[in-house]
Design an enzyme around this catalytic site. Sequence first.
Site, PDB file in Angstrom:
ATOM      1  N   ASP A   1       0.843  -1.201   0.000  1.00 24.21           N
ATOM      2  CA  ASP A   1       0.000   0.000   0.000  1.00 24.21           C
ATOM      3  C   ASP A   1       0.881   1.256   0.000  1.00 24.21           C
ATOM      4  O   ASP A   1       0.600   2.235  -0.694  1.00 24.21           O
ATOM      5  CB  ASP A   1      -0.913  -0.003   1.232  1.00 24.21           C
ATOM      6  CG  ASP A   1      -1.666  -1.315   1.362  1.00 24.21           C
ATOM      7  OD1 ASP A   1      -2.429  -1.650   0.447  1.00 24.21           O
ATOM      8  OD2 ASP A   1      -1.463  -2.031   2.370  1.00 24.21           O
TER       9      ASP A   1
ATOM     10  N   HIS B   1      -4.396  -3.322   6.990  1.00 18.13           N
ATOM     11  CA  HIS B   1      -4.284  -3.623   5.556  1.00 18.13           C
ATOM     12  C   HIS B   1      -5.659  -4.107   5.099  1.00 18.13           C
ATOM     13  O   HIS B   1      -5.932  -5.300   5.005  1.00 18.13           O
ATOM     14  CB  HIS B   1      -3.222  -4.689   5.286  1.00 18.13           C
ATOM     15  CG  HIS B   1      -3.274  -5.169   3.865  1.00 18.13           C
ATOM     16  ND1 HIS B   1      -2.893  -4.388   2.800  1.00 18.13           N
ATOM     17  CD2 HIS B   1      -3.712  -6.328   3.317  1.00 18.13           C
ATOM     18  CE1 HIS B   1      -3.094  -5.045   1.676  1.00 18.13           C
ATOM     19  NE2 HIS B   1      -3.599  -6.222   1.967  1.00 18.13           N
TER      20      HIS B   1
END
Length: 326
Positions: free
Chosen positions: A159, A187
């Site tokens: 990410d 996440h």
Amino acid sequence: MPQSTQIAITGAAGQIGYQLAFRIASGQLLGYGQPLTLRLIEIAPAMKALEGVAMELADCAFESLHEVIISDRLEEGFRGAEYVFLVGAKPRGPGMERSDLLAENARIFSRQGAVLNEQADERAKVLVVGNPANTNALIAASNAPDMDPRNFSAMTRLDHNRACAQLAARTGHHVSSVERMIIWGNHSATQYPDLSQALVDGEPAMALVDAGWARGEFIATVQQRGASVIEARGTSSAASAASAAIDHMRDWAHGTRDGDWVSMAVPSDGSYGAPDGVYFSYPVRCADGAWEIVQGLDPDEFSRDRIRMTGEELLEERNAANELAL
Ligand code: NAX
């Protein structure tokens, strides 16, 4: 000849494992020519595919790769491991609720934590990639009482890298000029990609992009990038995930760049209002094989709100895992 470093990977015949094993064997984690042993772990039905992976690894004739051990037994796979990539996980099947997914994986990761405790090097660095990664890391660490919980972390580096790439593209700079990006929290879809502290070529990113983009499209694009890759490729991110896993472990072991930081999900100490007792993604600096949460940032109200929301989701996951009493 220096000793061969022991590196374990679960789910090694899966999509990410297939990328990760070859990159590590080629020297991308420890450095070119540094001797290593790959300890590749799969579940029994995937052992034939794993034999094929081992054949291909041999066929690469990598200078760094001294031995490949394949096993469906955690005891053998984790023996003496110094770096551990927990990639294999139960995927979400049709009609499966999020709570079922959590329960299935809680069983897998509690056992893996217990076997790591018995078999791995007690200072092993353990990176959890398999989802739900933050809570799987918590469960594994909780079941490894002789290991330091700080030696477990979960991956939000993909990410982080995605966010750096988006900011670079938006500002017309190369991604290597982007520093101080942050992924906060889980996440999952509640993660908060935050560029308010970021620099591009040393200049504050917020001076280069409009606030509407930073708080809207940028966040949504990073959060949904995995789904966009699935839509385009027909299957989920694998090469970029393996690359991020190596970035994560390499920076943890060898240190972050001077003046910069990276995002890692680590045991929360309550910094920035995150809940205690969960693995929370923070900006961290690494040196001498250890990480520290970056202190002294002053998130604005918008950011604090997002940090709170993703923290609440992690608490819910933790509470659900606690109810399983694993
Ligand atoms: P695949 O389904 O291609 O591979 C997973 C492999 O793990 C399979 O070969 C399976 O046999 C094996 N496996 C399952 N249970 C196991 C167990 N108990 N012990 C050992 N091996 C086991 O999935 P892949 O695309 O490689 O993704 C792996 C995991 O990474 C998934 O949970 C996925 O959701 C997660 N991801 C996490 C990311 C992150 O940023 N944290 C990003 C990428 C990825 O989506």
